[in-house]
Design an enzyme around this catalytic site. Structure first.
Site, mmCIF file in Angstrom:
data_model
loop_
_atom_site.group_PDB
_atom_site.id
_atom_site.type_symbol
_atom_site.label_atom_id
_atom_site.label_comp_id
_atom_site.label_asym_id
_atom_site.label_seq_id
_atom_site.Cartn_x
_atom_site.Cartn_y
_atom_site.Cartn_z
ATOM 1 N N LYS A 1 0.820 -1.244 0.134
ATOM 2 C CA LYS A 1 -0.088 0.089 -0.117
ATOM 3 C C LYS A 1 0.782 1.389 -0.113
ATOM 4 O O LYS A 1 0.728 2.351 -0.741
ATOM 5 C CB LYS A 1 -1.068 0.021 1.266
ATOM 6 C CG LYS A 1 -2.059 -1.151 0.995
ATOM 7 C CD LYS A 1 -2.815 -1.323 2.404
ATOM 8 C CE LYS A 1 -3.721 -2.561 2.059
ATOM 9 N NZ LYS A 1 -4.285 -3.111 3.155
ATOM 10 N N GLN B 1 -4.051 -1.906 9.668
ATOM 11 C CA GLN B 1 -3.907 -3.160 9.141
ATOM 12 C C GLN B 1 -4.652 -4.282 9.962
ATOM 13 O O GLN B 1 -4.289 -4.390 11.213
ATOM 14 C CB GLN B 1 -2.627 -3.487 8.838
ATOM 15 C CG GLN B 1 -2.481 -4.832 8.027
ATOM 16 C CD GLN B 1 -3.096 -4.759 6.739
ATOM 17 O OE1 GLN B 1 -2.972 -3.835 5.891
ATOM 18 N NE2 GLN B 1 -3.808 -5.946 6.300
ATOM 19 N N ASP C 1 -11.120 3.163 4.786
ATOM 20 C CA ASP C 1 -11.587 1.754 4.435
ATOM 21 C C ASP C 1 -12.922 1.550 5.035
ATOM 22 O O ASP C 1 -13.403 0.188 4.984
ATOM 23 C CB ASP C 1 -10.421 0.990 4.875
ATOM 24 C CG ASP C 1 -10.309 -0.413 4.396
ATOM 25 O OD1 ASP C 1 -10.985 -0.753 3.194
ATOM 26 O OD2 ASP C 1 -9.740 -1.462 4.718
#
Ligand code: NAP
Length: 281
Positions: free
Chosen positions: A55, A99, A122
């Site tokens: 990423k 994460q 996200d």
């Protein structure tokens, strides 16, 4: 004669998304703004470390700033939330990605909830999830959004189709089910307690695999002509679908790698740029 199979090429879709971002990033730079994504990794899980690195590298290639916060594996929930709050308060950070999964001692839900909604690129907060459920999210979860983007890119109709989603996690199975429902699919969401799973999957015009088990979906579970989307990503670049077996009945299928993965990353970059743009509007 064998029917032609459509391979849903995630690299192509991702390249298309990234191309649309180049001009946007340039216009932001004229205003002195560099979009910035902060990723937080807790612990040393090698797969998670790889995802975070991928990423960060994707950000750099496009001129998006990337901040990597790496915390030790014994970090407490309180310490993680403090790190998130620092990023929430930093005006130069536009998106925050924690994460998943985090080490077991951490209350992951509490950590996700600490992310400011304006930086929740996200869609992991309760509010972000709810906005997605209503079809109102600026930042729907990246992998579900990537799946819908792939279907749209290849002009695969969703409305009226029976979509069978295998998996109900808050970051993947549930939000993609809601997104497909919002697009007027008839959706069945399966999970580990679903009985006669194979028979349910056989009803799917669109099958989305989000299980976390390598080659879980078998070839004879796929209705002839169905679209198969493999969101899985297991060690060794293996998806949740037995690709070689499922391609026989499928009319279109995403490979692993080069399917949903690259589009997920491109979607994350897109959301980060959008978060930066929102500050200027
Ligand atoms: P997760 O949180 O572990 O959820 C897995 C889901 O699969 C759960 O809902 C579980 O049901 C269900 N499941 C497990 N065993 C099953 C079985 N035998 N039959 C039917 N359902 C079963 O995983 P996740 O985070 O959603 O990730 C799923 C996959 O997507 C993984 O391979 C992951 O690596 C991948 N992923 C890929 C990307 C990408 O960018 N491509 C991003 C995120 C995740 P219960 O709810 O009943 O436990």
């Amino acid at each position: 004669m064998k029917a032609e199979k459509l391979i849903l090429d995630g690299n192509r879709v991702a390249a298309d998304i990234k191309e649309t971002l180049v001009g946007k990033i340039h216009r932001l730079s004229e205003k002195g703004i560099v979009p910035c994504l902060a990723t937080i990794l807790v612990g040393d899980d090698p797969s998670s470390a790889t995802y975070v690195r991928m990423k960060g590298n994707a950000c750099k290639r496009l001129g998006i700033q990337s901040i990597r916060v790496h915390l030790p594996k014994d970090t407490s929930t309180h310490e993680l939330i403090a790190a998130i709050n620092q990023l929430n308060d930093d005006p130069n950070v536009h998106g925050i990605l924690l994460q998943h999964p985090v080490p077991h001692q951490i209350d992951e839900r509490a950590a996700f909830e600490a992310i400011s909604i304006n930086k929740d690129v996200d869609g992991v907060t309760t509010l972000g999830f709810a906005q997605n459920a209503f079809g109102l999210a600026d930042f729907p979860s990246c992998t579900p959004a990537a799946i819908v983007t792939i279907l749209d890119y290849y002009n695969i109709p969703i409305e009226g189709k029976h979509a069978v989603v295998i998996g109900r996690s808050p970051i993947l199975g549930k939000p993609v089910s809601l997104m497909l429902l919002n697009r007027n699919a008839t959706v069945t969401t399966c999970h580990s307690k679903t009985t006669s799973l194979e028979d349910v999957v056989r009803l799917g015009d669109i099958v989305v695999a989000a299980v976390g088990k390598p080659k879980f979906v078998q070839g004879d579970w796929i209705k002839p002509g169905a679209i198969v989307v493999d969101a899985g990503y297991n060690d060794g670049n293996i998806g949740d679908v037995d690709y070689d077996a499922c391609i026989t009945n499928a009319s279109a299928i995403t490979p692993v790698p080069a399917g949903v993965g690259p589009v997920t990353i491109a979607t994350l970059l897109k959301h980060t740029v959008k978060a930066a743009e929102k500050l200027t509007s």
